[in-house]
Write an enzyme that holds these catalytic residues in place. Structure first.
Site, PDB file in Angstrom:
ATOM      1  CB  SER A 258     -27.025  -9.434 -50.918  1.00 45.08           C
ATOM      2  OG  SER A 258     -27.213  -8.153 -51.491  1.00 45.08           O
ATOM      3  CE  LYS A 259     -34.752 -12.448 -54.566  1.00 46.02           C
ATOM      4  NZ  LYS A 259     -34.653 -11.621 -55.780  1.00 46.02           N
ATOM      5  NE  ARG A 260     -31.889  -3.655 -50.409  1.00 46.50           N
ATOM      6  CZ  ARG A 260     -30.966  -3.053 -49.676  1.00 46.50           C
ATOM      7  NH1 ARG A 260     -30.352  -3.702 -48.696  1.00 46.50           N
ATOM      8  NH2 ARG A 260     -30.655  -1.794 -49.900  1.00 46.50           N
ATOM      9  CG  ASP A 263     -33.322  -8.587 -57.103  1.00 40.98           C
ATOM     10  OD1 ASP A 263     -32.977  -9.495 -57.892  1.00 40.98           O
ATOM     11  OD2 ASP A 263     -34.153  -8.734 -56.186  1.00 40.98           O
TER      12      ASP A 263
END
Ligand code: GLU
Length: 488
Positions: A258-260, A263
């Site tokens: 996921s993006k989270r 990151d």
């Protein structure tokens, strides 16, 4: 074969999206099929204005060309779903008339309260389905007159797919084999929203049908939607395309990338970030090709042409694949280092000149030859300032350890020797240095380190003789002399 990439312009193109586009493209090219780009822009609440341009730029950068789509045209257009509303409305109407869909007036609050009311331990997530629809406000529970009155008064409504229980929905996925779902587990999907625009589900199957799509190749996250799509095809009496669901891309620590969590691990998720970081498009393409597909051999490096030859869906795995940024860097190194000096120099010359003044292309090409095996990214070369300008400082830590009392006098003498050299190539320089240390009865390091330090300002770097050859006599003598006097 007609395949499509059907992104929603809701944000920057994700690397997972680029992989989907790539696999569709590879298959189309391999089979002599047609690759369609369709923009699925019916969700106005999530619409991002620059997203479509980003999708187009990213595909172009990656070398993925499409045969039909925005800007290219084609006989199945328009290729923006926002321009195809009438088509979806007419299919929704047909579905209602055939009792495969119905009109529902329930407000979000009413749906919420139905869920509260029917929630039990054994049914923690009640849905709007064949069980609950009979107690809701829809064209199945209201009389025809009541429906008409509400619609005439402008009451907001949606159109829902009527899914009847007791059916097994089956299809053969090209990657997953036979897949089946029981219709009881599927909710009455909204097909047309209260803004009269279709949801993804309706627009997607209408367009796949209308555009003659033969193979739907997309991410595994769409697998749970597929029974709805199959039921829609059946309701319309259309043949469903061949389905193929690509494995999930997983984070290196497990779970979906996921993006989270990307990151957190310093993994860029948008193609634009890779572009800006300076990744070679061919390296990212090669890496993404291997992220879910394998050639069945040990070969790892594939050009786009080679991928087209080698690719097939039966070598795409089912299991999620872990994203490995180190591996991508490795691919990048292979690709940067395989570029010709002319090609790299053409890409870098303007920036080198704007940073370092009048550097000649031929000099830059030779500098690239010297540095090639040390490059991870094209732009790494720009940071090696000593290749283009005299050092303005010297690494203190390295000097503290290795700069000796005799370093300066040795350098001055060596610079004198070099001034008298007739030929200036790698071999002559190596001989000169070896003769020099033999004469002085000092070790290799006693001269190599000071030479390297005064030439570059650093304790380590590329091949010393190659560097001296590149810089030329005047520059080398100047740097050695200047360094000797500064470092003393
Ligand atoms: N618009 C969907 C997406 O954003 C397309 C999914 C599909 O390929 O059916 O991914």
């Amino acid at each position: 074969m007609r395949v499509r990439f059907a992104p929603s312009p809701t944000g920057f193109l994700h690397i997972g999206g680029l992989r989907t586009a790539l696999y569709n493209y590879l298959l189309a090219r391999k089979e002599g099929g047609v690759f369609v780009l369709r923009i699925e822009d019916t969700d106005r609440t999530r619409f991002v204005a620059d997203a479509e341009q980003d999708i187009l730029d990213s595909l172009k950068w990656a070398g993925i060309t499409f045969d039909e789509g925005p800007g290219v045209g084609g006989k199945y257009g328009p290729y923006h779903q926002s321009e195809r509303s009438e088509l979806y409305a007419s299919v929704a109407k047909q579905l209602i008339e055939a009792d495969h869909a119905y009109i529902a007036f329930d407000t979000p609050e009413e749906i919420e309260s139905m869920k509260e009311r029917t929630r039990t331990d054994s049914n923690p997530n009640p849905r709007y389905d064949y069980v609950t629809r009979i107690e809701m406000t829809n064209s199945l529970t209201l009389t025809e007159q009541e429906v008409k009155t509400r619609m005439d008064s402008g009451a907001p409504f949606v159109v829902r797919l009527k899914i009847n229980p007791g059916q097994t929905v089956s299809f053969t996925d090209a990657i997953r084999g036979d897949v089946s779902f029981e219709s009881e587990t599927v909710d009455d999907q909204v097909l047309v929203k209260s803004d009269a625009l279709p949801t993804y589900h309706l627009a997607n199957i209408v367009d796949d049908h209308e555009m003659g799509i033969t193979h739907v190749i997309r991410g595994e996250e769409w697998l749970p939607s597929t029974p709805k799509h199959i039921l829609l095809y059946q309701a319309m009496g259309w043949a469903a395309p061949q389905m193929a669901h690509l494995p999930l891309i997983l984070s290196p620590t497990g779970g979906k990338l996921s993006k989270r969590n990307a990151d957190k691990q310093g993994i860029p998720v948008s193609v634009a970030q890779y572009r800006e970081t300076g990744y070679e498009p061919a390296a990212l393409v090669n890496f993404l090709a291997m992220l879910g597909w394998n050639p069945g051999t040990e070969t790892e490096l594939f050009s786009m042409e080679e991928l087209i030859q080698a690719f097939s869906l039966d070598r795409v795995g089912q299991a999620g694949v872990q994203f490995d940024l180190q591996k991508l860097k490795w691919f990048n190194e292979q690709y940067v280092r395989s570029r010709s000096s002319k090609n790299l120099s053409a890409a870098l010359l303007d920036e080198v000149q704007s940073r370092y003044g009048a550097i000649e292309a031929t000099y830059l090409e030779r500098a690239i030859d010297l540095m090639r095996e040390r490059l991870s990214f094209e732009k790494d070369l720009l940071e090696e300032s000593y290749l283009f300008a005299d050092p303005t400082s010297y690494d203190e830590g390295a000097c503290k350890k290795r700069w000796k009392e005799n370093s300066s006098p040795l350098l001055v003498d060596f610079a004198n020797e070099l001034s008298g050299l007739d030929s200036w190539d790698r071999n002559a320089l190596e001989t000169a240095l070896k003769t020099f240390i033999a004469d002085r009865e000092v070790g290799m390091g006693a001269i190599m380190f000071p030479v390297r330090m005064t030439l570059t300002g650093m304790g380590s770097g590329p091949d010393l003789y190659g560097m001296m050859e590149l810089f030329g006599k005047e520059v080398v003598v100047r740097r050695l002399t200047a360094g000797a006097s500064t470092l003393g």
